[in-house]
Design a protein around this motif. Structure first.
Motif, PDB file in Angstrom:
ATOM      1  N   ASP A 145      42.909  35.398  38.822  1.00  0.00           N
ATOM      2  CA  ASP A 145      43.947  34.411  39.158  1.00  0.00           C
ATOM      3  C   ASP A 145      43.466  33.499  40.283  1.00  0.00           C
ATOM      4  OD1 ASP A 145      45.876  35.407  37.310  1.00  0.00           O
ATOM      5  OD2 ASP A 145      46.322  37.037  38.682  1.00  0.00           O
ATOM      6  N   GLY A 150      41.300  43.646  40.419  1.00  0.00           N
ATOM      7  CA  GLY A 150      42.707  43.253  40.578  1.00  0.00           C
ATOM      8  C   GLY A 150      43.018  41.833  40.173  1.00  0.00           C
ATOM      9  N   GLY A 151      43.618  41.089  41.086  1.00  0.00           N
ATOM     10  CA  GLY A 151      44.059  39.729  40.778  1.00  0.00           C
ATOM     11  C   GLY A 151      43.002  38.655  40.982  1.00  0.00           C
ATOM     12  N   GLY A 204      40.800  40.285  31.748  1.00  0.00           N
ATOM     13  CA  GLY A 204      42.051  40.485  32.471  1.00  0.00           C
ATOM     14  C   GLY A 204      42.853  39.219  32.698  1.00  0.00           C
ATOM     15  N   ALA A 205      44.008  39.374  33.303  1.00  0.00           N
ATOM     16  CA  ALA A 205      44.969  38.315  33.627  1.00  0.00           C
ATOM     17  C   ALA A 205      45.659  37.779  32.368  1.00  0.00           C
ATOM     18  CB  ALA A 205      44.313  37.195  34.428  1.00  0.00           C
ATOM     19  N   GLY A 221      44.236  40.203  29.688  1.00  0.00           N
ATOM     20  CA  GLY A 221      44.481  41.605  30.012  1.00  0.00           C
ATOM     21  C   GLY A 221      45.719  42.190  29.363  1.00  0.00           C
ATOM     22  N   TYR A 222      46.247  41.512  28.360  1.00  0.00           N
ATOM     23  CA  TYR A 222      47.484  42.000  27.736  1.00  0.00           C
ATOM     24  C   TYR A 222      47.247  42.339  26.261  1.00  0.00           C
ATOM     25  CZ  TYR A 222      49.417  40.714  32.165  1.00  0.00           C
ATOM     26  OH  TYR A 222      49.663  40.656  33.514  1.00  0.00           O
ATOM     27  N   ARG A 225      49.652  36.709  51.904  1.00  0.00           N
ATOM     28  CA  ARG A 225      50.025  37.005  50.527  1.00  0.00           C
ATOM     29  C   ARG A 225      51.504  37.379  50.435  1.00  0.00           C
ATOM     30  NH1 ARG A 225      46.475  40.702  46.391  1.00  0.00           N
ATOM     31  NH2 ARG A 225      47.357  39.756  44.549  1.00  0.00           N
ATOM     32  N   ARG A 276      55.650  47.132  47.815  1.00  0.00           N
ATOM     33  CA  ARG A 276      54.307  47.703  47.750  1.00  0.00           C
ATOM     34  C   ARG A 276      53.690  47.760  49.139  1.00  0.00           C
ATOM     35  NH1 ARG A 276      51.362  44.394  42.973  1.00  0.00           N
ATOM     36  NH2 ARG A 276      49.595  45.531  43.802  1.00  0.00           N
ATOM     37  N   CYS A 332      39.904  43.029  35.490  1.00  0.00           N
ATOM     38  CA  CYS A 332      40.999  42.592  36.372  1.00  0.00           C
ATOM     39  C   CYS A 332      42.347  42.857  35.711  1.00  0.00           C
ATOM     40  CB  CYS A 332      40.826  41.104  36.700  1.00  0.00           C
ATOM     41  SG  CYS A 332      39.233  40.762  37.474  1.00  0.00           S
ATOM     42  N   LEU A 333      42.663  44.133  35.563  1.00  0.00           N
ATOM     43  CA  LEU A 333      43.895  44.548  34.879  1.00  0.00           C
ATOM     44  C   LEU A 333      44.935  45.071  35.850  1.00  0.00           C
ATOM     45  CD1 LEU A 333      42.127  46.554  32.006  1.00  0.00           C
ATOM     46  CD2 LEU A 333      42.956  44.198  31.905  1.00  0.00           C
ATOM     47  N   GLY A 334      44.629  45.010  37.143  1.00  0.00           N
ATOM     48  CA  GLY A 334      45.510  45.619  38.143  1.00  0.00           C
ATOM     49  C   GLY A 334      45.270  47.125  38.182  1.00  0.00           C
ATOM     50  N   LYS A 386      45.450  50.692  36.138  1.00  0.00           N
ATOM     51  CA  LYS A 386      45.011  50.467  34.755  1.00  0.00           C
ATOM     52  C   LYS A 386      43.508  50.175  34.683  1.00  0.00           C
ATOM     53  CE  LYS A 386      46.460  47.837  30.734  1.00  0.00           C
ATOM     54  NZ  LYS A 386      47.332  46.791  30.226  1.00  0.00           N
ATOM     55  N   ARG A 423      56.244  41.330  46.938  1.00  0.00           N
ATOM     56  CA  ARG A 423      55.281  42.405  47.186  1.00  0.00           C
ATOM     57  C   ARG A 423      55.701  43.321  48.329  1.00  0.00           C
ATOM     58  NH1 ARG A 423      50.512  40.902  44.339  1.00  0.00           N
ATOM     59  NH2 ARG A 423      49.352  42.591  45.234  1.00  0.00           N
TER      60      ARG A 423
HETATM   61  N1  UDP Z   1      47.151  42.367  34.573  1.00  0.00           N
HETATM   62  C1  UDP Z   1      46.570  42.442  33.319  1.00  0.00           C
HETATM   63  N2  UDP Z   1      47.062  43.324  32.420  1.00  0.00           N
HETATM   64  C2  UDP Z   1      48.113  44.147  32.683  1.00  0.00           C
HETATM   65  C3  UDP Z   1      48.687  44.081  33.983  1.00  0.00           C
HETATM   66  C4  UDP Z   1      48.178  43.188  34.911  1.00  0.00           C
HETATM   67  O1  UDP Z   1      45.625  41.723  33.032  1.00  0.00           O
HETATM   68  O2  UDP Z   1      48.509  44.922  31.818  1.00  0.00           O
HETATM   69  C5  UDP Z   1      46.612  41.404  35.531  1.00  0.00           C
HETATM   70  C6  UDP Z   1      47.599  40.455  36.140  1.00  0.00           C
HETATM   71  O3  UDP Z   1      47.823  39.365  35.280  1.00  0.00           O
HETATM   72  C7  UDP Z   1      46.899  40.076  37.419  1.00  0.00           C
HETATM   73  C8  UDP Z   1      46.124  41.342  37.772  1.00  0.00           C
HETATM   74  O4  UDP Z   1      46.080  42.124  36.605  1.00  0.00           O
HETATM   75  O5  UDP Z   1      45.980  39.041  37.161  1.00  0.00           O
HETATM   76  C9  UDP Z   1      46.776  42.217  38.847  1.00  0.00           C
HETATM   77  O6  UDP Z   1      47.035  41.492  39.920  1.00  0.00           O
HETATM   78  P1  UDP Z   1      47.609  42.099  41.250  1.00  0.00           P
HETATM   79  O7  UDP Z   1      47.638  40.970  42.191  1.00  0.00           O
HETATM   80  O8  UDP Z   1      48.857  42.869  40.995  1.00  0.00           O
HETATM   81  O9  UDP Z   1      46.488  43.145  41.579  1.00  0.00           O
HETATM   82  P2  UDP Z   1      45.927  43.623  42.953  1.00  0.00           P
HETATM   83  O10 UDP Z   1      44.852  42.646  43.318  1.00  0.00           O
HETATM   84  O11 UDP Z   1      47.071  43.672  43.922  1.00  0.00           O
HETATM   85  O12 UDP Z   1      45.414  44.979  42.563  1.00  0.00           O
END
Ligand code: UDP
Length: 243
Positions: free
Chosen positions: A188, A184-185, A107-108, A135-136, A211, A221, A158-160, A163, A218
């Motif tokens: 990062d 999630g994030g 991810g990320a 994650g892209y 945050r 959200r 860690c794709l959010g 997803k 944000r």
């Molecule tokens: N991300 C990813 N692929 C995607 C969309 C998001 O890897 O297609 C990653 C994004 O770079 C970030 C994480 O998913 O590192 C989502 O972070 P966010 O802070 O939005 O998530 P939360 O912790 O709030 O769920």
């Protein structure tokens, strides 16, 4: 027995208990996955049935945000406390470092998982990071194959949301990994790209505010959080189970 909060069943565990359960699942074999819903995700699950199923189908459902803990209290079904995904990950990595288990980071943005891997291996002596992927990507198959080839025991996904939850359900079993956690994030933060709230703020349950100050975009959200608590009051008022 799970504690039901607005349609999502949470495991009422301390961080240590959660990590211990996860360790047991890894040992047991087969595929397991962990989700860490915050109020935003619980709220989404009320509107999106497949997402609710993805959350409730998890082997461990941990309350990530203070809002979930408040809602639980309002509903008269208090939880032991918050179990933030990132802290759960830390406990699990301690266990993995001791047990020689292999971790894959997914991810990320490109480059972030590699930086996170280097920092985590330095921070948890003995931890083996067996692979990373950003994650892209477009095709799942190549990523599934990479995780399988790396011989990963555990994958941090860690794709959010949503997803990552859908990804774990659809692709998890084919990877050969025994445990996946949707975090999630977190990569990062592990990579140092995003800073986490200081401990004082975390203890006060104000991580969300920190945050928000750092990432004002944000607000849309987060604006749902008060509405979420109002819904919890409404559910209690009607004597419902929060669904
Ligand atoms: N991300 C990813 N692929 C995607 C969309 C998001 O890897 O297609 C990653 C994004 O770079 C970030 C994480 O998913 O590192 C989502 O972070 P966010 O802070 O939005 O998530 P939360 O912790 O709030 O769920």
């Amino acid at each position: 027995m799970r504690t039901e909060i607005m349609g999502v069943g949470f495991d009422d565990l301390t961080l240590d208990e959660a990590a211990k359960r996860a360790a047991g699942m890894i040992e047991e074999g087969g595929f397991h996955y962990v989700v860490t819903p915050n109020p935003e995700l619980v709220d989404r699950a009320r509107r999106e049935e497949p997402f609710r199923q993805a959350l409730n189908g998890a082997d461990l459902v941990l309350p990530d945000g203070i809002g979930v803990v408040y809602a639980a209290k309002i509903l008269g079904r208090p939880l032991k406390g918050r179990c933030p995904g990132i802290d759960f990950a830390g406990k699990l990595m301690e266990h993995m470092a001791r047990s020689g288990l292999r971790l894959y980071l997914l991810g990320a943005k490109p480059g972030v998982a590699e930086t996170a891997a280097a920092r985590l291996e330095a921070g948890y002596p003995g931890l083996t990071i067996c692979g990373t992927h950003d994650g892209y990507f477009q095709e799942d198959e190549a990523v599934v194959e990479d995780i399988r080839a790396a011989g990963a025991d555990v994958v941090f996904v860690c794709l959010g949301a949503p997803k990552q939850e859908y990804w774990m359900v659809k692709n998890g079993p084919a990877t050969g990994a025994r445990l996946m956690a949707g975090l999630g994030g977190s990569l990062d933060v592990f990579a140092g790209v995003v800073e986490r709230a200081p401990e004082g703020w975390q203890k006060l349950g104000l991580e969300w505010l920190y945050r928000l100050i750092r990432e004002p975009s944000r607000i849309g959200r987060m604006a749902r959080l008060p509405l979420f608590l109002v819904s919890a009051f409404g559910a209690r008022g009607k004597g419902e189970k929060g669904t």
